[in-house]
Write a protein that holds these residues in place. Structure first.
Motif, PDB file in Angstrom:
ATOM      1  N   ALA A  13       0.838  -1.194   0.000  1.00  8.41           N
ATOM      2  CA  ALA A  13       0.000   0.000   0.000  1.00  8.41           C
ATOM      3  C   ALA A  13       0.874   1.245   0.000  1.00  8.41           C
ATOM      4  N   ALA A  14       0.336   2.327  -0.562  1.00  8.32           N
ATOM      5  CA  ALA A  14       1.049   3.594  -0.547  1.00  8.32           C
ATOM      6  C   ALA A  14       1.187   4.095   0.875  1.00  8.32           C
ATOM      7  N   LEU A  15       2.273   4.834   1.134  1.00 10.79           N
ATOM      8  CA  LEU A  15       2.581   5.289   2.487  1.00 10.79           C
ATOM      9  C   LEU A  15       2.288   6.765   2.656  1.00 10.79           C
ATOM     10  N   ALA A  16       1.914   7.136   3.862  1.00 11.70           N
ATOM     11  CA  ALA A  16       1.796   8.546   4.214  1.00 11.70           C
ATOM     12  C   ALA A  16       3.099   9.030   4.819  1.00 11.70           C
ATOM     13  N   ASN A  17       3.627   8.267   5.793  1.00 14.62           N
ATOM     14  CA  ASN A  17       4.883   8.601   6.457  1.00 14.62           C
ATOM     15  C   ASN A  17       5.761   7.360   6.505  1.00 14.62           C
ATOM     16  N   HIS A  75      15.099  20.728   6.028  1.00 14.96           N
ATOM     17  CA  HIS A  75      14.653  19.498   6.684  1.00 14.96           C
ATOM     18  C   HIS A  75      13.757  18.680   5.757  1.00 14.96           C
ATOM     19  N   ARG A  76      14.335  18.348   4.613  1.00 15.86           N
ATOM     20  CA  ARG A  76      13.602  17.567   3.629  1.00 15.86           C
ATOM     21  C   ARG A  76      14.437  16.380   3.175  1.00 15.86           C
ATOM     22  N   LEU A  77      13.755  15.276   2.917  1.00 17.43           N
ATOM     23  CA  LEU A  77      14.377  14.117   2.293  1.00 17.43           C
ATOM     24  C   LEU A  77      14.055  14.174   0.812  1.00 17.43           C
ATOM     25  N   LEU A  78      15.092  14.235  -0.020  1.00 20.04           N
ATOM     26  CA  LEU A  78      14.905  14.332  -1.461  1.00 20.04           C
ATOM     27  C   LEU A  78      14.845  12.961  -2.121  1.00 20.04           C
ATOM     28  N   ARG A 124       4.736  12.308   0.747  1.00 16.95           N
ATOM     29  CA  ARG A 124       4.221  13.161  -0.338  1.00 16.95           C
ATOM     30  C   ARG A 124       5.106  14.383  -0.573  1.00 16.95           C
ATOM     31  N   SER A 125       5.583  15.009   0.491  1.00 14.33           N
ATOM     32  CA  SER A 125       6.355  16.243   0.360  1.00 14.33           C
ATOM     33  C   SER A 125       7.840  16.075   0.652  1.00 14.33           C
ATOM     34  N   GLY A 126       8.208  14.976   1.330  1.00 14.02           N
ATOM     35  CA  GLY A 126       9.590  14.803   1.742  1.00 14.02           C
ATOM     36  C   GLY A 126       9.934  15.549   3.015  1.00 14.02           C
ATOM     37  N   ARG A 127       8.953  16.225   3.603  1.00 15.90           N
ATOM     38  CA  ARG A 127       9.211  17.019   4.821  1.00 15.90           C
ATOM     39  C   ARG A 127       9.513  16.096   5.996  1.00 15.90           C
ATOM     40  N   ILE A 128      10.571  16.425   6.716  1.00 15.07           N
ATOM     41  CA  ILE A 128      10.924  15.659   7.912  1.00 15.07           C
ATOM     42  C   ILE A 128      10.042  16.126   9.058  1.00 15.07           C
ATOM     43  N   LEU A 129       9.238  15.231   9.563  1.00 12.66           N
ATOM     44  CA  LEU A 129       8.309  15.564  10.642  1.00 12.66           C
ATOM     45  C   LEU A 129       9.023  15.657  11.980  1.00 12.66           C
ATOM     46  N   HIS A 130       9.912  14.736  12.235  1.00 16.95           N
ATOM     47  CA  HIS A 130      10.746  14.798  13.441  1.00 16.95           C
ATOM     48  C   HIS A 130      11.938  13.868  13.282  1.00 16.95           C
ATOM     49  N   TYR A 131      13.001  14.204  14.003  1.00 15.95           N
ATOM     50  CA  TYR A 131      14.188  13.365  14.058  1.00 15.95           C
ATOM     51  C   TYR A 131      14.093  12.460  15.275  1.00 15.95           C
TER      52      TYR A 131
END
Length: 226
Positions: A2-6, A38-41, A114-121
């Motif tokens: 299934a597609a992932l959200a996070n 703070h993005r994963l490319l 979806r955006s590559g944004r890092i939510l938290h480390y």
């Protein structure tokens, strides 16, 4: 699948990459990040266990993920290990607090696919390779500065952060602290309850005493001691 959200970067790097037709494209290798935002490319994979060749995938090429596998779409960009080590990253950076003391290291991150944004480390105090080590959650907005190999925050200790995953030792420490905090509460009103029990016992004893004193002496013509 299934597609992932996070997803966690560590899970992505441990996964084997396959095409939608099932062709094996190698194991995850390195994260491709843009630390200032703070993005994963994307990430890279090793097509084989030997040799310097690497494949680089954009995050938007990830289609789905299951345990130990990810499905990608499209072609990867070719690169090599020497080039990839030059890419900036915050993973494995040392975390320094307000007292300029190293509190731990950034060992993982949770990413919005979806955006590559890092939510938290995720921060580890000890070597992250040790099984069962604790993880603390660190939001990107708590980072005050970034330098090669280290990040700086205003934290005084890791316990100021929410605990994402507790080791056995950490669980014992938390339970001990909770028990110590709860012990004083268990004694609240104990003295009053003890006094109430004493008063009730005394009243019951006084109620029974007159009955015992008014009981007639058994009549007998014989002396029981003879």
């Amino acid at each position: 699948m299934a597609a992932l959200a996070n997803l966690a970067i560590s899970g992505l790097l441990r996964a084997r990459v396959r095409t939608e037709d099932g062709l094996d494209l190698g194991l995850g290798h390195m994260a491709w990040m843009h630390p200032p935002c703070h993005r994963l490319l994307g990430w890279s994979t090793r097509p084989s266990a030997f040799g310097p060749a690497r494949n680089v995938w954009r995050l938007n090429q990830l289609v789905a993920m299951a345990e130990g596998e990810v499905i990608v779409r499209g072609e990867a960009a070719s690169s090599d290990q020497e080039t990839l080590v030059l890419l900036p990253t915050l993973l494995d950076a040392e975390l320094f607090g307000a007292a300029e003391v190293c509190l731990g290291r950034l060992v993982d991150a949770v990413v919005e696919v979806r955006s590559g944004r890092i939510l938290h480390y995720l921060v580890a105090r000890s070597d992250p390779r040790l099984p069962g080590s604790s993880r603390w959650r660190l939001d990107p907005d708590r980072l005050l500065d970034q330098q090669p190999g280290q990040v700086i925050t205003s934290l005084r200790e890791l316990d100021d952060l929410p605990l994402e995953k507790a080791s056995i030792r950490q669980q014992m420490l938390r339970r001990t602290k909770q028990w110590r905090d709860q012990v004083p509460d268990s004694f609240d009103g104990f003295e009053d309850r003890l006094r109430s029990w004493g008063d009730r016992f005394r009243d019951e004893a006084e109620d029974q005493a007159p009955t015992a004193r008014s009981s007639p002496k058994p009549e007998s013509d014989e002396d029981p001691w003879i």
